[in-house]
Design an enzyme around this catalytic site. Structure first.
Site, short mmCIF file in Angstrom:
data_model
loop_
_atom_site.label_atom_id
_atom_site.label_comp_id
_atom_site.label_asym_id
_atom_site.label_seq_id
_atom_site.Cartn_x
_atom_site.Cartn_y
_atom_site.Cartn_z
N THR A 1 14.58 0.35 4.67
CA THR A 1 14.91 0.42 3.24
C THR A 1 16.22 -0.31 2.94
O THR A 1 16.33 -1.03 1.95
CB THR A 1 15.00 1.90 2.79
N GLU B 1 -31.64 -13.19 -10.43
CA GLU B 1 -30.40 -13.37 -9.65
C GLU B 1 -30.75 -13.51 -8.16
O GLU B 1 -30.15 -14.29 -7.45
CB GLU B 1 -29.46 -12.17 -9.85
N SER C 1 0.80 -1.24 0.00
CA SER C 1 0.00 0.00 0.00
C SER C 1 0.83 1.28 0.00
O SER C 1 0.43 2.28 0.57
CB SER C 1 -0.97 0.07 1.19
N GLU D 1 -18.13 4.59 -15.34
CA GLU D 1 -17.00 5.01 -14.50
C GLU D 1 -15.65 4.53 -15.02
O GLU D 1 -14.63 5.17 -14.81
CB GLU D 1 -17.21 4.54 -13.05
N MET E 1 -29.02 0.08 -12.02
CA MET E 1 -30.03 0.24 -13.07
C MET E 1 -31.09 -0.86 -12.94
O MET E 1 -32.29 -0.62 -13.05
CB MET E 1 -29.33 0.18 -14.44
N GLY F 1 -23.07 -4.30 -8.22
CA GLY F 1 -22.88 -5.32 -7.19
C GLY F 1 -23.45 -6.66 -7.62
O GLY F 1 -24.04 -6.79 -8.70
N ASP G 1 8.36 -11.43 -0.37
CA ASP G 1 7.22 -12.35 -0.41
C ASP G 1 7.62 -13.58 -1.22
O ASP G 1 8.23 -13.45 -2.30
CB ASP G 1 6.02 -11.74 -1.16
N HIS H 1 -20.93 0.31 -17.37
CA HIS H 1 -20.16 1.00 -16.32
C HIS H 1 -19.46 2.23 -16.89
O HIS H 1 -18.32 2.12 -17.34
CB HIS H 1 -19.09 0.07 -15.74
N CYS I 1 -25.37 -0.47 -13.53
CA CYS I 1 -25.42 -1.93 -13.61
C CYS I 1 -26.47 -2.49 -12.65
O CYS I 1 -27.66 -2.35 -12.91
CB CYS I 1 -24.03 -2.52 -13.41
#
Ligand code: GLN
Length: 537
Positions: A194, A408, A16, A512, A387, A357, A150, A510, A384
């Site tokens: 670091t 659904e 992050s 966006e 709507m 969603g 990792d 979508h 989506c």
């Protein structure tokens, strides 16, 4: 045909740190200097793509024009660079292994033992060079997900080591993004984490050419000297990346720190024209000096994690700046909404957005929010699933089809106003099987949506299995909810809009995903404009 050069970005100390934003900012500066640049993200997890991941895991799943379900960093790349990405811009360990195993099954390894080195690393190296081999790009920046050390990232770091060696130092360099923590009790910035992280990288045979140091305080000269001494990095290649007010400040900060010059120097590429970033600065100044404020409710079921709606919240930033408006988002959990508390929870909003969603959790709350927006004439945008809920709300409360639903959520509903698409009925696998990517949509004459886009045919990106059920089309349209955009080939309804309402639009696609700093999406721009009008009346 361009000869492509490569920049690898790894991260150290913690996750992050914003590798995606640093990569996108560097790419932006290189682009402004006249180099065609793209960015690729390599994700060390085993999923084939993030399409099957719960948004709580890694935030939103971004979708490209060619229908790839990708990491949300690709959204940042597109928003910064204003050029589309594709399937080739995101690769996961799952995909690498899948393709190596498929080759093994086809007998392509001619009886050899298949191993991480060279088979997995060769596959990774091929994927890294796919974009370069198109001949379209001067520079490809490859961001390696995760943090050095990792276990999962090891094959990627090994592939980077091999490529740095094979391509030669003028053609490929490595940037390490790291954290310089500030110890308040000692009043000091600390370089030790670091040093350790660079040591781990060096153990894998990669020596960073550039260190980008995330920090809360300015790096002093002595800190830079120390880092240079212990990390084998030239002092001028130690770049401070101080906390910024917004991610959109980062390209300007990196310009000031000369990250682009350092990179071009190392790649032996000339740099003459200093980026002016005029339109970028214009956007930033509008974003930071809004004349008005509006408040929009974002109704979703993953609202605890704002990254789950990253492209939507960024699209509001672009559209807000375009309108010189600060868009304040009120994050509202749909699970907590009931018909009784909706008036208080949505009180004072200038606009309501019901988010995309999957599944039934919190679904009735979304429908209650649509009803509130429709009845109280509050600007409404449904995306989506949003709507689909607008259609269901209308069917239930205006047409009086009491148990109308999407199959659904209720496969046995007597009124499946949202239905499973025909071609989806035989689909069993979950991953990569939705209606994905860019599809054309024809907008109706004299509709609001057409006046917004000022175009008859648009292309927008999709990610869903269910659709408006055309068996209910005339009934729904006659009652005032118009299908104002349709797929020109299949006639599937892509846009609905309410006639007797100042601004009520639901889109099956979508929007966006296509909003960028330099091209704010017209639908978001107009929605924000409508919310501003609402706030002024
Ligand atoms: N779950 C709905 C569908 O599959 C909507 C998907 C979405 O909002 N992206 O059709």
């Amino acid at each position: 045909m361009k000869k492509t050069k490569y920049v690898f970005v790894t991260g150290g100390v913690t996750s992050s740190l914003g590798k995606g934003i640093i990569a996108a900012s560097l790419a932006k500066l290189l682009q402004e200097r006249g180099y065609s640049t793209t960015i690729q993200k390599l994700d060390p997890y085993i999923n084939i793509d993030p399409g099957t991941l719960n948004p709580y895991e890694h935030g939103e799943c971004f979708v490209t024009d060619d229908g790839a379900e990708t990491d949300l960093d690709l959204g940042h790349y597109e928003r910064f660079l204003n050029i589309p990405t594709s399937q080739a811009n995101n690769v996961t360990t799952g995909r690498i292994y899948q393709s190596v195993i498929n080759k093994e099954r086809r007998g392509e390894f001619l009886g050899k033992t298949v191993q991480i080195i060279p088979h997995i690393t060769d596959e990774i190296k091929n994927r890294i060079q796919i974009l370069g081999k198109t001949g379209e790009f001067d520079i490809v920046i490859t961001e390696i997900g995760g943090t050095v050390g990792d276990i999962e990232s090891l094959p990627y770091i090994e592939s980077v080591r091999q490529l740095l060696w094979e391509l030669g130092h003028d053609n490929a360099i490595s940037i390490h993004l790291t954290l310089i923590p500030y110890l308040a009790a000692a009043g000091e910035l600390k370089t030790k984490p670091t040093q350790h992280s660079v040591k781990i990288l060096m153990q894998s045979g990669v020596s960073p050419d550039v260190l980008v140091c995330r920090t809360e305080h300015k790096l002093t000269d002595s800190i830079k000297n120390k880092l240079a001494l212990f990390c084998n990095v030239q002092k001028e290649a130690i770049i401070e990346s101080i906390d910024a007010e917004t991610i959109y400040d980062v390209p300007l900060l990196m310009l000031k720190e000369k990250l682009d010059e350092v990179v071009l120097n190392k790649l032996q590429l000339p740099y003459n024209n200093k980026p002016s970033l005029t339109s970028w600065k214009d956007f930033l100044s509008k974003h930071k000096n809004p004349k008005y404020t509006v408040e929009i409710g974002l109704i979703g079921k993953y609202v605890e994690l704002h990254d789950a709606y990253k492209s939507i919240s960024e699209a509001f930033i672009h559209a807000g700046a375009n309108n010189e408006v600060k868009v304040k988002l009120r994050w509202i959990h749909s699970e907590g909404l009931t018909p009784e508390n909706v008036p208080s929870k949505l009180n004072g909003l200038n606009g309501i957005l019901v988010a995309p969603g999957f599944g039934g959790r919190g679904i009735e709350g979304k429908i209650d929010a649509v009803k509130f927006a429709r009845e109280n004439k509050i600007p409404f945008l449904g995306i989506c699933l949003g709507m689909q809920m607008a259609v269901i709300e209308f069917a239930r409360n205006v047409l009086n089809l009491k148990d109308a639903f999407s199959i659904e959520m209720n496969p046995d509903t007597p009124h499946p106003v949202i239905n499973l698409m025909e071609e989806q009925k035989t689909v069993v696998n979950k991953g990569g099987t939705m209606r994905l990517g860019s599809w054309k949509c024809k907008l109706e004459e004299n509709s609001k949506i057409k006046s917004i886009y000022q175009q008859e045919i648009i292309d927008e990106r999709h990610r869903h299995r269910y659709e408006f059920n055309n068996a209910y089309l005339s009934q729904i349209e006659n009652a005032g909810l118009k299908a104002s955009g349709k797929n020109p080939k299949t006639n599937l309804v892509e846009v609905v809009e309410l006639e007797d309402h100042p601004w009520f639009i639901g889109v099956q696609y979508h929007p966006e995903y296509k909003s960028t700093v330099l091209n704010p999406h017209p639908l978001f721009v107009d929605f924000v404009k409508a919310t501003l009008e609402h706030s002024l009346t």
